[in-house]
Design a protein around this motif. Structure first.
Motif, short mmCIF file in Angstrom:
data_model
loop_
_atom_site.label_atom_id
_atom_site.label_comp_id
_atom_site.label_asym_id
_atom_site.label_seq_id
_atom_site.Cartn_x
_atom_site.Cartn_y
_atom_site.Cartn_z
N THR A 83 0.83 -1.21 0.00
CA THR A 83 0.00 0.00 0.00
C THR A 83 0.86 1.25 0.00
OG1 THR A 83 -1.72 -1.17 1.21
CG2 THR A 83 -1.84 1.21 1.20
N ARG A 84 1.89 1.25 0.83
CA ARG A 84 2.79 2.42 0.91
C ARG A 84 3.55 2.61 -0.39
NH1 ARG A 84 3.57 7.31 2.04
NH2 ARG A 84 5.66 7.84 2.70
N LEU A 85 4.01 1.55 -1.00
CA LEU A 85 4.71 1.67 -2.28
C LEU A 85 3.78 2.20 -3.38
CD1 LEU A 85 6.96 -1.52 -2.30
CD2 LEU A 85 7.68 0.85 -2.06
N ALA A 86 2.53 1.77 -3.36
CA ALA A 86 1.57 2.28 -4.34
C ALA A 86 1.33 3.77 -4.14
CB ALA A 86 0.26 1.51 -4.22
N GLU A 87 1.26 4.22 -2.89
CA GLU A 87 1.08 5.64 -2.61
C GLU A 87 2.28 6.45 -3.09
OE1 GLU A 87 0.47 5.90 1.57
OE2 GLU A 87 -1.59 5.17 1.48
N LEU A 88 3.48 5.91 -2.89
CA LEU A 88 4.68 6.62 -3.32
C LEU A 88 4.77 6.69 -4.84
CD1 LEU A 88 7.33 5.22 -0.82
CD2 LEU A 88 6.34 7.50 -0.86
N ARG A 89 4.31 5.66 -5.53
CA ARG A 89 4.34 5.69 -7.01
C ARG A 89 3.36 6.71 -7.56
NH1 ARG A 89 3.98 -0.24 -6.82
NH2 ARG A 89 6.11 -0.95 -6.56
N GLU A 90 2.23 6.91 -6.89
CA GLU A 90 1.25 7.88 -7.37
C GLU A 90 1.79 9.30 -7.28
OE1 GLU A 90 -2.45 7.46 -5.36
OE2 GLU A 90 -2.73 5.40 -5.99
N ASN A 91 2.48 9.61 -6.22
CA ASN A 91 3.02 10.95 -6.02
C ASN A 91 4.48 10.94 -6.43
OD1 ASN A 91 3.52 13.54 -5.29
ND2 ASN A 91 3.29 13.24 -3.09
N GLY A 92 4.74 11.19 -7.73
CA GLY A 92 6.09 11.11 -8.26
C GLY A 92 6.98 12.27 -7.87
N GLU A 93 6.41 13.43 -7.61
CA GLU A 93 7.20 14.61 -7.27
C GLU A 93 7.53 14.59 -5.78
OE1 GLU A 93 9.45 17.73 -7.70
OE2 GLU A 93 8.45 16.76 -9.37
N ARG A 94 8.76 14.15 -5.46
CA ARG A 94 9.14 14.02 -4.06
C ARG A 94 10.36 14.87 -3.73
NH1 ARG A 94 6.88 11.05 -0.57
NH2 ARG A 94 8.82 10.54 0.42
N GLY A 95 10.64 15.87 -4.55
CA GLY A 95 11.77 16.75 -4.25
C GLY A 95 13.00 16.39 -5.05
N PRO A 120 22.82 16.47 -6.07
CA PRO A 120 23.20 17.84 -6.41
C PRO A 120 23.47 18.69 -5.16
CG PRO A 120 21.31 17.19 -7.70
CD PRO A 120 21.54 16.11 -6.70
N THR A 121 22.73 18.46 -4.11
CA THR A 121 22.96 19.20 -2.87
C THR A 121 24.34 18.88 -2.31
OG1 THR A 121 20.58 19.11 -2.42
CG2 THR A 121 22.03 19.66 -0.58
N ALA A 122 24.73 17.62 -2.35
CA ALA A 122 26.05 17.23 -1.85
C ALA A 122 27.15 17.84 -2.71
CB ALA A 122 26.17 15.71 -1.83
N VAL A 123 26.94 17.91 -4.02
CA VAL A 123 27.94 18.50 -4.91
C VAL A 123 28.08 20.00 -4.62
CG1 VAL A 123 28.44 19.07 -7.32
CG2 VAL A 123 27.65 16.78 -6.71
N ILE A 124 26.96 20.68 -4.40
CA ILE A 124 27.00 22.10 -4.08
C ILE A 124 27.73 22.33 -2.77
CG2 ILE A 124 25.56 24.07 -3.42
CD1 ILE A 124 23.50 23.03 -5.48
#
Length: 67
Positions: A13-25, A30-34
């Motif tokens: 169920t949790r994996l299905a919820e995470l797949r629906e909301n693709g925009e996770r930041g 890149p933050t580590a490189v900066i």
């Protein structure tokens, strides 16, 4: 319902919820490189300031005892 079945259902169920909301930041890479770049610049500025301070201190004339 056994514990394994409950865990399986919760996980799927949790994996299905995470797949629906693709925009996770943004990815942390890149933050580590900066951050690495900022640290490198800070080290370069500190080294330049240390070199300038050492040169300035070497140019101060030494004290001579009066004769």
């Amino acid at each position: 319902m056994s514990v394994i079945t409950r865990l399986h259902v919760a996980l799927t169920t949790r994996l299905a919820e995470l797949r629906e909301n693709g925009e996770r930041g943004d990815s942390p890479v890149p933050t580590a490189v900066i951050i690495f770049g900022l640290v490198a610049v800070a080290m370069a500025v500190t080294a330049a300031a240390l070199g300038a301070a050492n040169d300035w201190m070497k140019n101060i004339p030494t004290h001579q005892a009066p004769k």
